[in-house]
Design a protein around this motif. Structure first.
Motif, PDB file in Angstrom:
ATOM      1  N   MET A 127      16.538  36.600  -2.771  1.00 51.58           N
ATOM      2  CA  MET A 127      16.357  36.202  -1.594  1.00 51.58           C
ATOM      3  C   MET A 127      17.166  36.734  -0.281  1.00 51.58           C
ATOM      4  O   MET A 127      18.499  37.488  -0.384  1.00 51.58           O
ATOM      5  CB  MET A 127      17.213  34.500  -1.408  1.00 51.58           C
ATOM      6  CG  MET A 127      16.475  33.444  -2.512  1.00 51.58           C
ATOM      7  SD  MET A 127      16.132  31.784  -2.284  1.00 51.58           S
ATOM      8  CE  MET A 127      15.357  31.792  -0.998  1.00 51.58           C
ATOM      9  N   ASP A 128      16.268  37.038   0.345  1.00 47.14           N
ATOM     10  CA  ASP A 128      16.444  37.353   2.323  1.00 47.14           C
ATOM     11  C   ASP A 128      18.260  37.121   2.705  1.00 47.14           C
ATOM     12  O   ASP A 128      18.144  35.711   3.056  1.00 47.14           O
ATOM     13  CB  ASP A 128      15.773  37.916   2.711  1.00 47.14           C
ATOM     14  CG  ASP A 128      14.484  38.994   2.051  1.00 47.14           C
ATOM     15  OD1 ASP A 128      14.771  39.146   1.270  1.00 47.14           O
ATOM     16  OD2 ASP A 128      13.738  39.565   3.137  1.00 47.14           O
ATOM     17  N   VAL A 129      18.849  37.335   4.064  1.00 46.45           N
ATOM     18  CA  VAL A 129      20.077  37.546   4.190  1.00 46.45           C
ATOM     19  C   VAL A 129      19.624  38.814   5.319  1.00 46.45           C
ATOM     20  O   VAL A 129      19.496  39.917   5.354  1.00 46.45           O
ATOM     21  CB  VAL A 129      21.217  37.277   4.273  1.00 46.45           C
ATOM     22  CG1 VAL A 129      21.124  36.599   3.007  1.00 46.45           C
ATOM     23  CG2 VAL A 129      22.094  38.384   3.225  1.00 46.45           C
ATOM     24  N   PHE A 130      20.281  38.384   6.606  1.00 42.95           N
ATOM     25  CA  PHE A 130      20.415  39.220   7.283  1.00 42.95           C
ATOM     26  C   PHE A 130      21.668  39.600   7.617  1.00 42.95           C
ATOM     27  O   PHE A 130      22.286  38.596   8.756  1.00 42.95           O
ATOM     28  CB  PHE A 130      19.317  39.078   8.852  1.00 42.95           C
ATOM     29  CG  PHE A 130      18.061  39.234   8.286  1.00 42.95           C
ATOM     30  CD1 PHE A 130      17.220  40.411   8.086  1.00 42.95           C
ATOM     31  CD2 PHE A 130      17.401  37.884   7.960  1.00 42.95           C
ATOM     32  CE1 PHE A 130      15.734  41.285   7.937  1.00 42.95           C
ATOM     33  CE2 PHE A 130      16.301  38.315   7.558  1.00 42.95           C
ATOM     34  CZ  PHE A 130      15.346  39.399   7.147  1.00 42.95           C
ATOM     35  N   ASP A 131      22.173  40.871   8.333  1.00 41.34           N
ATOM     36  CA  ASP A 131      23.465  41.204   8.959  1.00 41.34           C
ATOM     37  C   ASP A 131      23.582  40.963  10.244  1.00 41.34           C
ATOM     38  O   ASP A 131      24.605  40.883  11.236  1.00 41.34           O
ATOM     39  CB  ASP A 131      23.697  42.172   9.020  1.00 41.34           C
ATOM     40  CG  ASP A 131      23.168  43.432   9.777  1.00 41.34           C
ATOM     41  OD1 ASP A 131      22.418  43.166  10.380  1.00 41.34           O
ATOM     42  OD2 ASP A 131      23.660  44.355   9.753  1.00 41.34           O
ATOM     43  N   MET A 132      22.748  40.512  11.419  1.00 41.46           N
ATOM     44  CA  MET A 132      22.923  39.872  12.470  1.00 41.46           C
ATOM     45  C   MET A 132      21.325  38.930  12.932  1.00 41.46           C
ATOM     46  O   MET A 132      20.595  38.749  11.554  1.00 41.46           O
ATOM     47  CB  MET A 132      22.463  41.157  13.922  1.00 41.46           C
ATOM     48  CG  MET A 132      20.785  41.650  13.475  1.00 41.46           C
ATOM     49  SD  MET A 132      20.607  43.024  14.549  1.00 41.46           S
ATOM     50  CE  MET A 132      20.486  42.134  15.683  1.00 41.46           C
ATOM     51  N   LEU A 145      19.948  26.839   9.053  1.00 40.74           N
ATOM     52  CA  LEU A 145      19.987  27.496  10.263  1.00 40.74           C
ATOM     53  C   LEU A 145      21.399  27.693  10.379  1.00 40.74           C
ATOM     54  O   LEU A 145      22.374  28.457  11.688  1.00 40.74           O
ATOM     55  CB  LEU A 145      19.629  26.289  10.837  1.00 40.74           C
ATOM     56  CG  LEU A 145      19.597  26.154  12.581  1.00 40.74           C
ATOM     57  CD1 LEU A 145      18.872  27.336  13.076  1.00 40.74           C
ATOM     58  CD2 LEU A 145      18.946  24.366  13.356  1.00 40.74           C
ATOM     59  N   ASP A 146      22.583  27.070  10.335  1.00 39.50           N
ATOM     60  CA  ASP A 146      24.003  26.947  10.254  1.00 39.50           C
ATOM     61  C   ASP A 146      24.616  28.437   9.651  1.00 39.50           C
ATOM     62  O   ASP A 146      25.374  28.416   9.720  1.00 39.50           O
ATOM     63  CB  ASP A 146      24.533  25.554   9.299  1.00 39.50           C
ATOM     64  CG  ASP A 146      24.057  24.580   9.589  1.00 39.50           C
ATOM     65  OD1 ASP A 146      23.449  23.765  10.728  1.00 39.50           O
ATOM     66  OD2 ASP A 146      23.934  23.489   8.864  1.00 39.50           O
ATOM     67  N   VAL A 147      23.895  28.967   8.876  1.00 41.34           N
ATOM     68  CA  VAL A 147      24.609  30.033   8.379  1.00 41.34           C
ATOM     69  C   VAL A 147      23.597  31.303   8.549  1.00 41.34           C
ATOM     70  O   VAL A 147      24.283  32.696   8.292  1.00 41.34           O
ATOM     71  CB  VAL A 147      24.187  30.662   7.352  1.00 41.34           C
ATOM     72  CG1 VAL A 147      25.379  29.326   6.231  1.00 41.34           C
ATOM     73  CG2 VAL A 147      23.111  29.988   6.344  1.00 41.34           C
ATOM     74  N   ALA A 152      27.855  36.749   4.836  1.00 41.76           N
ATOM     75  CA  ALA A 152      28.286  36.416   3.643  1.00 41.76           C
ATOM     76  C   ALA A 152      27.916  34.380   3.132  1.00 41.76           C
ATOM     77  O   ALA A 152      27.610  34.437   2.023  1.00 41.76           O
ATOM     78  CB  ALA A 152      30.033  36.088   3.842  1.00 41.76           C
ATOM     79  N   ALA A 153      28.551  33.501   4.026  1.00 44.07           N
ATOM     80  CA  ALA A 153      27.977  32.668   4.317  1.00 44.07           C
ATOM     81  C   ALA A 153      26.331  31.951   3.489  1.00 44.07           C
ATOM     82  O   ALA A 153      25.636  31.220   2.741  1.00 44.07           O
ATOM     83  CB  ALA A 153      27.394  31.207   5.359  1.00 44.07           C
ATOM     84  N   TRP A 154      24.924  32.919   4.276  1.00 46.49           N
ATOM     85  CA  TRP A 154      23.902  33.270   4.364  1.00 46.49           C
ATOM     86  C   TRP A 154      23.771  33.173   2.178  1.00 46.49           C
ATOM     87  O   TRP A 154      22.399  32.536   1.784  1.00 46.49           O
ATOM     88  CB  TRP A 154      23.167  33.863   4.884  1.00 46.49           C
ATOM     89  CG  TRP A 154      22.128  33.725   5.046  1.00 46.49           C
ATOM     90  CD1 TRP A 154      20.525  32.927   4.309  1.00 46.49           C
ATOM     91  CD2 TRP A 154      20.477  34.064   6.149  1.00 46.49           C
ATOM     92  NE1 TRP A 154      19.644  32.940   3.865  1.00 46.49           N
ATOM     93  CE2 TRP A 154      19.447  33.558   5.999  1.00 46.49           C
ATOM     94  CE3 TRP A 154      21.342  35.286   6.678  1.00 46.49           C
ATOM     95  CZ2 TRP A 154      18.505  34.203   6.633  1.00 46.49           C
ATOM     96  CZ3 TRP A 154      19.741  35.195   7.833  1.00 46.49           C
ATOM     97  CH2 TRP A 154      18.493  34.654   7.585  1.00 46.49           C
ATOM     98  N   VAL A 159      22.189  31.791  -3.207  1.00 43.71           N
ATOM     99  CA  VAL A 159      22.811  30.865  -4.918  1.00 43.71           C
ATOM    100  C   VAL A 159      23.004  30.204  -4.533  1.00 43.71           C
ATOM    101  O   VAL A 159      22.058  29.330  -6.034  1.00 43.71           O
ATOM    102  CB  VAL A 159      24.349  31.957  -4.892  1.00 43.71           C
ATOM    103  CG1 VAL A 159      23.989  31.908  -6.138  1.00 43.71           C
ATOM    104  CG2 VAL A 159      23.861  33.497  -4.543  1.00 43.71           C
ATOM    105  N   ASP A 160      24.171  29.290  -4.704  1.00 45.93           N
ATOM    106  CA  ASP A 160      24.492  28.097  -5.156  1.00 45.93           C
ATOM    107  C   ASP A 160      23.046  26.781  -4.762  1.00 45.93           C
ATOM    108  O   ASP A 160      22.992  25.626  -5.106  1.00 45.93           O
ATOM    109  CB  ASP A 160      25.602  27.663  -3.859  1.00 45.93           C
ATOM    110  CG  ASP A 160      26.991  27.948  -4.407  1.00 45.93           C
ATOM    111  OD1 ASP A 160      26.630  29.095  -5.321  1.00 45.93           O
ATOM    112  OD2 ASP A 160      27.519  28.311  -3.466  1.00 45.93           O
TER     113      ASP A 160
END
Length: 404
Positions: A127-132, A145-147, A152-154, A159-160
């Motif tokens: 699953m994707d996350v973006f650094d900005m 929305l919250d991360v 890192a939180a995203w 995962v969790d």
């Protein structure tokens, strides 16, 4: 008078012929023409015509009252080639810090073509996350929305909460046309994500070959031993004399490279050939391009299917696992725009779009999916589990008469 005379001549002729043929057992006729009008053939069946011929009685047919059992032995095709297995992530005993690893590839037959020839490893999902912070459709933004501004939180949420087996960190901020963050800053972001989760990481660049080469080299050294998948290297890098440096950094620090080409198998083979001098084939994964549903997904299916069949038939340059960036589905405006109500809510339409992209390429043999929406991830996971374990779980519904 005429008929009487003809009859007399015929009897004279017959008498002459009988006297002529008397005592003759065999005659041969030459240059004879017969003019036949009506012909009547008589075949004697008894009496003076010879012994009576008795035909067998016709069989008595009975109507079947049950299905007739018949043995069936499915033909099992054996292919000379096999897809290489590639491991993503490394645990502590292998020099990394991951709590788990993901193995992809290993197929010896077309995807799910036979219950007796299933792939040895289930399809994996990252699953994707973006650094900005980047613009995202509402349906994608709502679950995270919250991360959104904390990669890192995203990653931890992916995962969790959503069960991601791997996380892709997209370093969009390194793009010279956006924020132009340095390779060292990008490496720090990757390090933070590595500390936040224990699953394997995929590190995505910004698409600029020079910047990506510098970022990948820095990240490879920082995360030495973690078996990251660096996403991605291209023929454009080779043209700019950048490919060798990235490949050497990957090899010396124990990482895997993703070789990206655009729907063209000859290019895919060429890029792999350019990598072989620097990197073991077991450290190369291919991205053959995923085009969004409605914009040419059929081309993606065809190119993945052709690559897999060629690999199984023995083409060693294509015997690499493949990935699909199924999130490309969201590039289709039909996935997220507000359009005619008969097409349904975009909150549902978008996840369906991403799901269909992934499911179609699952059947073409893709080994690893890069995804975003939790519902699409869950659906792909459920379907692939059914395919990997045929005959288990709930029986399929009666899809013939089902009411929707």
């Amino acid at each position: 008078m005429g008929e009487k005379r003809d009859a007399e001549q015929s009897r004279t002729l017959q008498s002459w012929l009988r006297s002529l043929l008397g005592g003759v057992e065999r005659i041969e006729l030459e240059r004879v023409e017969l003019e036949i009008g009506d012909m009547e053939i008589f075949i004697p069946t008894g009496g003076d015509g010879g012994p009576e011929v008795r035909l067998p009685a016709p069989p008595v047919l009975t109507r079947p009252t049950a299905l007739i059992p018949e043995a069936f032995s499915p033909h099992q095709e054996v292919y000379p080639g096999r897809i290489r297995e590639v491991t993503l992530g490394a645990t502590r005993k292998d020099g990394g810090s991951r709590g788990s690893t993901v193995v992809i590839g290993g197929a010896a037959a077309p995807a799910f073509s036979s219950p007796q020839a299933l792939p040895p490893h289930p399809p994996a999902i990252a699953m994707d996350v973006f650094d900005m912070k980047i613009p995202l459709p509402k349906a994608l933004k709502a679950p995270v929305l919250d991360v959104l501004e904390d990669p890192a939180a995203w990653a931890r949420m992916n995962v969790d909460r959503f069960g991601a087996e791997a996380v892709t960190v997209h370093l969009m901020s390194t793009d010279p046309l956006i924020a132009d963050r340095s390779p060292r800053e990008a490496a720090r972001t990757v390090e933070e994500v590595l500390q936040a989760v224990k699953v394997p990481l995929i590190v995505g660049g910004c698409g600029d070959p020079r910047k990506d080469a510098a970022v990948f080299t820095e990240v490879a050294e920082m995360a030495s031993g973690e078996r990251l998948l660096l996403n991605s290297v291209t023929l454009e890098m080779a043209d700019h004399q950048l490919l060798e440096g990235v490949a050497r950094a990957a090899r010396e620090n124990g990482h895997v490279l993703l070789a990206f080409t655009g729907l063209e198998l000859n290019s895919a083979k060429e890029l792999n050939r350019r990598l072989y001098p620097y990197l073991d084939p077991e450290n190369i994964v291919m991205d053959l391009t995923t085009v969004a549903l409605g914009y040419g997904l059929e081309y993606s299916f065809t190119i993945h299917e052709r690559a897999r069949i060629a690999a199984l038939m023995g083409d060693a340059e294509l015997q690499h696992p493949t990935i699909s960036a199924s999130t490309n589905a969201w590039a289709a405006r039909e996935a997220w725009m507000e359009i005619d109500g008969r097409y349904g809510s975009r909150d549902v339409r978008g996840p369906l779009w991403e799901t269909l992209n992934a499911l179609i390429l699952l059947l073409a043999g893709v080994d690893l999916f890069l995804m975003m929406h939790p519902s699409a991830v869950q659906t792909l996971r459920t379907v692939s589990s059914r395919l990997m374990h045929p005959g288990e779980g709930e029986p399929p519904r009666d899809w013939v008469t089902v009411q929707i």
